[in-house]
Design a protein around this motif. Structure first.
Motif, PDB file in Angstrom:
ATOM      1  N   ASN A  53      -4.668   1.760  -2.011  1.00  9.84           N
ATOM      2  CA  ASN A  53      -3.259   2.110  -1.434  1.00  9.84           C
ATOM      3  C   ASN A  53      -2.281   2.443  -2.638  1.00  9.84           C
ATOM      4  N   LEU A  69       1.668   2.653  -2.200  1.00  6.42           N
ATOM      5  CA  LEU A  69       2.262   1.399  -1.738  1.00  6.42           C
ATOM      6  C   LEU A  69       3.297   0.838  -3.117  1.00  6.42           C
ATOM      7  N   GLN A 108       3.568   1.550   6.317  1.00  9.33           N
ATOM      8  CA  GLN A 108       2.352   0.369   5.714  1.00  9.33           C
ATOM      9  C   GLN A 108       3.526  -0.633   5.008  1.00  9.33           C
ATOM     10  N   GLY A 152       3.106  -4.317   2.788  1.00  6.39           N
ATOM     11  CA  GLY A 152       2.068  -4.976   2.047  1.00  6.39           C
ATOM     12  C   GLY A 152       2.689  -5.846   1.021  1.00  6.39           C
ATOM     13  N   ARG A 167      -1.594  -6.823   4.298  1.00  6.95           N
ATOM     14  CA  ARG A 167      -1.170  -5.335   4.613  1.00  6.95           C
ATOM     15  C   ARG A 167      -1.243  -5.076   5.726  1.00  6.95           C
ATOM     16  N   ARG A 186      -0.527  -1.965   8.784  1.00  7.76           N
ATOM     17  CA  ARG A 186      -0.428  -0.344   8.770  1.00  7.76           C
ATOM     18  C   ARG A 186      -0.403   0.162  10.314  1.00  7.76           C
ATOM     19  N   HIS A 202      -0.031   3.741  12.231  1.00  3.96           N
ATOM     20  CA  HIS A 202      -0.143   4.889  11.829  1.00  3.96           C
ATOM     21  C   HIS A 202      -0.471   6.183  13.264  1.00  3.96           C
TER      22      HIS A 202
END
Length: 764
Positions: free
Chosen positions: A198, A201, A352, A354, A380, A382, A384
């Motif tokens: 990711n 991020l 997101q 994190g 993390r 998410r 979505h």
């Protein structure tokens, strides 16, 4: 006549009287020279005393120098580093000298790739470095433009901050996200145990430089057939005490704010950096908002120990406009995907949050032995909503990496042996719902995914007579998934599934010959192994892909790099051939979910070139810098043994790969602070489906950045800049959807756009 015996006696007495004073005046000075940024030892540094004595540092960066008097000044000079002078007042303590690197050429850049810690000219492998000046020639709102200056590498944005990356290959395995490429932040893996990175991020301003290793690197860095990216985080340098703030505004609602504080000393350093970026978006449903907070610190409790710590917090939101058909793309490229499952209606977006934490220590037991151990953890979350479903995932992970390095000489052969291991364990709770106008509705699936991956590695490097360097490396890689389905709406049944991609040996052998101080050739053979990610095994429609196998391949490459014409011209050329078996490809199904399967094989041959010529580089001249540079990539990538639905696709071009790409640039700077950067990118037509019946058009885009950087007194530095992207106002698609259902292949990029801003630094 004088008595000769009496004369000799007086001379001997005088000598005995003066000798202690002479010995007292002499002193032995010892120390070590290190790169101030990486803390790596520097071999070949010239140490000159103000009384005339000289010494050269050895491979451990150490020197010993006997001088005739106390309180002498020592000057340290090394190509590619700022000369430093200090006064050695006390000979009882070992000196530790940190040299600051300057803008470097191929001969001076020290790379950490392959764990070699050698100058690039002495590194056997296809490796490119994105230096700070390359990152800063763009507006830092995205990494894409800086990374795409590297031959053999293509970075795309399907939507703002939705990164996709390929190294010597296509993005078939990466309809979204980054896969098949291992990414590290310092000593810490950013690629999670499930095979996903990711990178979005993080902010482009979080990095000091980037090393990109192309081709299989499993012998050192574990599973992956694409390559490895080593990100060096921003850190405060010794003696640095700076507060900095900046802002950028641009077209389509771009707003960017940065603030940082850095404090460095000989014993410790600390950097805190905050960035906030907002973007309204060129297309409908393409806004973005990201906040990052970076904290890096370094401690040097002794000459033998270096401790680094990183904490990164990120909060990212971006919208997904979706792919368009060619007709929609030609009619109105600003529109989002429409229909019953349209992006606006379903609020297709990604949210997101994190936290990534890492701690590493390098400990030098002696000049011959050292160990580097890193531990990390991440959390993390998410949220979505997608066009056809709604996903919520929470992930927690921990892991570590440790390596030992032993350096010695066996006669005339210098030997460096590296061995160690890496382990990662990640646990993810993943739920999928129906998407009801952007809100989670009925539960579809409820899964728990446990991913474990690890490797053991070893490498031996031999510095042979006649300027030969030979490398042999081997690793053992293993990946295991344990998937527990707690609930599935369609059947209501629960199950457990385990898949172990058993340990695979990945060897690498390489040979380099230094033809001169300015020229070297190299060749290597390496093996790669890349298991599927958990998202390839368990797609968001809830289907478990039990038949998917790991990719395996062998890479052959040879190259030449060096510089000539009074060190003004530098070049780096690599040719390679990579045969990949069990190639993983993706296609979209009726609900736009990416599904994956293995096809026979691919053969990937190519040529990567980078060249630059520096006409002027002298800070005393009115025009202090004038150079041109460029890169070119040729890719002859073809499917082999590929049958789909009775159609023979053998020999077709590999989907998503442009046969020809090129980048060119011009850098100009003046002594008065004015600077200008010009960049142009070319990409050939790209096949968008495996059948090679649909292509994205070739395009040329250009960008420019003009700025003024000036010291204001002793403490302030001002940087005012403005720029433009896509000066040619090209209509093109960046981040195409490959093998897209409904012919929705195109993700239009922004037309001509502008930005401007300033940054102000204050030295404490």
């Amino acid at each position: 006549m004088k008595n000769p015996f009496r004369f000799r006696f007086l001379a001997l007495a005088l000598l005995c009287y003066l000798l202690p004073y002479q010995l007292l005046a002499q002193q032995l000075l010892q120390g070590r020279t290190l790169d101030a940024r990486s803390r790596l030892p520097l071999e070949g540094v010239t140490v000159t005393a103000s009384t005339g004595e000289q010494a050269i540092t050895n491979e451990s960066g150490r020197f010993a120098l006997t001088v005739r008097q106390q309180g002498v000044a020592l000057t340290f000079s090394y190509l590619g580093y700022s000369t430093q002078t200090l006064t050695a007042a006390n000979s009882t303590e070992e000196l530790q000298v940190l040299l600051q690197p300057t803008a470097a050429n191929l001969a001076e850049v020290v790379v950490t790739g392959y764990e070699s810690n050698r100058p690039l000219l002495q590194t056997a492998g296809a490796l490119s470095v994105v230096e700070p000046e390359v990152l800063q020639r763009f507006d830092e709102s995205s990494l894409v433009r800086a990374v795409n200056t590297v031959p053999g590498v293509r970075m795309e944005e399907r939507a703002t901050a939705s990164y996709r990356l390929s190294i010597r290959g296509s993005s078939l395995r990466s309809p979204y996200g980054i896969r098949n490429v291992k990414v590290y932040l310092g000593e810490i893996p950013l690629t999670e145990a499930n095979g996903i990175t990711n990178l979005n991020l993080l902010d482009a301003a979080n990095f000091n430089r980037i090393e990109i290793i192309k081709g299989p690197t499993g012998s050192i860095y574990g599973a992956g057939t694409g390559g490895t990216i080593l990100l060096e985080p921003r850190r405060a340098t010794p003696g640095e005490r700076v507060l900095q703030a900046g802002t950028t505004f641009g077209s389509f609602g771009l707003q960017r704010y940065t603030a940082s504080a850095s404090m460095g000393s000989e014993k410790s350093s600390l950097l805190v950096q905050y960035t906030r970026q907002r973007y309204g978006g060129y297309r409908e449903q393409s806004a973005m908002d990201r906040e990052t907070l970076l904290l890096t610190s370094s401690f040097y409790p002794s000459a033998k120990s270096t401790i680094n710590a990183n904490i990164i917090y990120s909060d990212l939101y971006y919208e997904l406009p979706g792919g368009l058909t060619r007709e929609q793309y030609e009619q109105d490229p600003r529109q989002a995907r429409g229909g019953m499952f349209g992006s606006v209606v379903q609020n297709a977006s990604m949210n997101q949050k994190g936290v990534n934490m890492g701690l590493s220590q390098e400990y030098r037991f002696s000049d011959s032995w050292k160990n580097t151990t890193a531990l990390y953890g991440l959390f993390r979350f998410r949220d979505h909503p997608f066009n056809t479903d709604y996903e919520r995932n929470a992930n927690q992970e921990y892991g570590g990496r440790s390596r030992f390095v032993y350096t010695s000489n066996m006669g005339a052969v210098g030997t460096t042996v590296t061995f160690g291991g890496e382990y990662q364990r990640g646990f993810e709770a993943a739920r999928t719902y129906d998407n009801n106008l952007g809100r989670p509705d009925s539960l579809r699936t409820d899964d728990e995914v446990l991913a474990k991956t690890g490797l053991l590695f070893s490498q031996a490097e031999f510095t042979l007579p006649s300027n030969w360097i030979a490398t042999a490396a081997l690793s053992l890689n293993d990946t295991r998934y344990e998937i527990t389905r707690l609930r599935q709406a369609a059947s209501g049944g629960a199950y457990q599934y385990s898949r172990d991609f058993k340990a695979v040996l990945s060897p690498r052998v390489a040979l380099l010959k230094r033809l001169s101080e300015r020229l070297s050739v190299h060749g290597s053979v390496s093996s790669g192994f890349s298991p599927p990610s958990d998202e390839e095994l368990l797609t968001s429609d809830g289907v478990l892909n039990q038949e998917l196998e790991a990719e395996k391949g062998i890479n052959y490459e040879a190259g030449i790099r060096g510089y000539t014409l009074h060190e003004k011209l530098h070049f780096d050329v690599v040719a390679f051939h990579f045969r990949l078996r069990e190639t993983i490809v993706s296609r979209q199904d009726l609900s736009s979910i990416a599904v994956f399967r293995n096809v026979g094989a691919t053969e990937q041959s190519g040529l990567e070139t980078a060249v630059g010529y520096t006409f002027l580089q002298d800070e005393a001249l009115p025009v202090s810098l004038f150079k041109v540079w460029g890169s070119y990539t040729y890719s002859h990538f073809r499917f082999k043994d590929y049958q789909r639905d009775g159609t023979d696709l053998n020999g077709n071009r590999l989907t998503g790969v442009a046969p020809h790409t090129a980048t060119a640039g011009l850098d100009l700077a003046t002594r008065f602070g004015l600077y200008l950067y010009l960049t142009a990118n070319y990409a050939d037509a790209i096949p968008l489906n495996d059948e090679n019946t649909v292509y994205a058009d070739a395009y040329v885009v250009a960008g420019a950045r003009l700025g003024f950087k000036r010291e204001l007194g002793q403490q302030f530095q001002l940087n005012v800049f403005g720029g433009a992207e896509n000066l040619t106002d090209e209509k093109y698609s960046l981040g195409n959807d490959l093998n897209a259902f409904g012919a929705r292949y195109f993700q239009p990029a922004a037309p001509r756009n502008f930005y401007g801003g300033l940054s102000l630094s204050y030295k404490l």
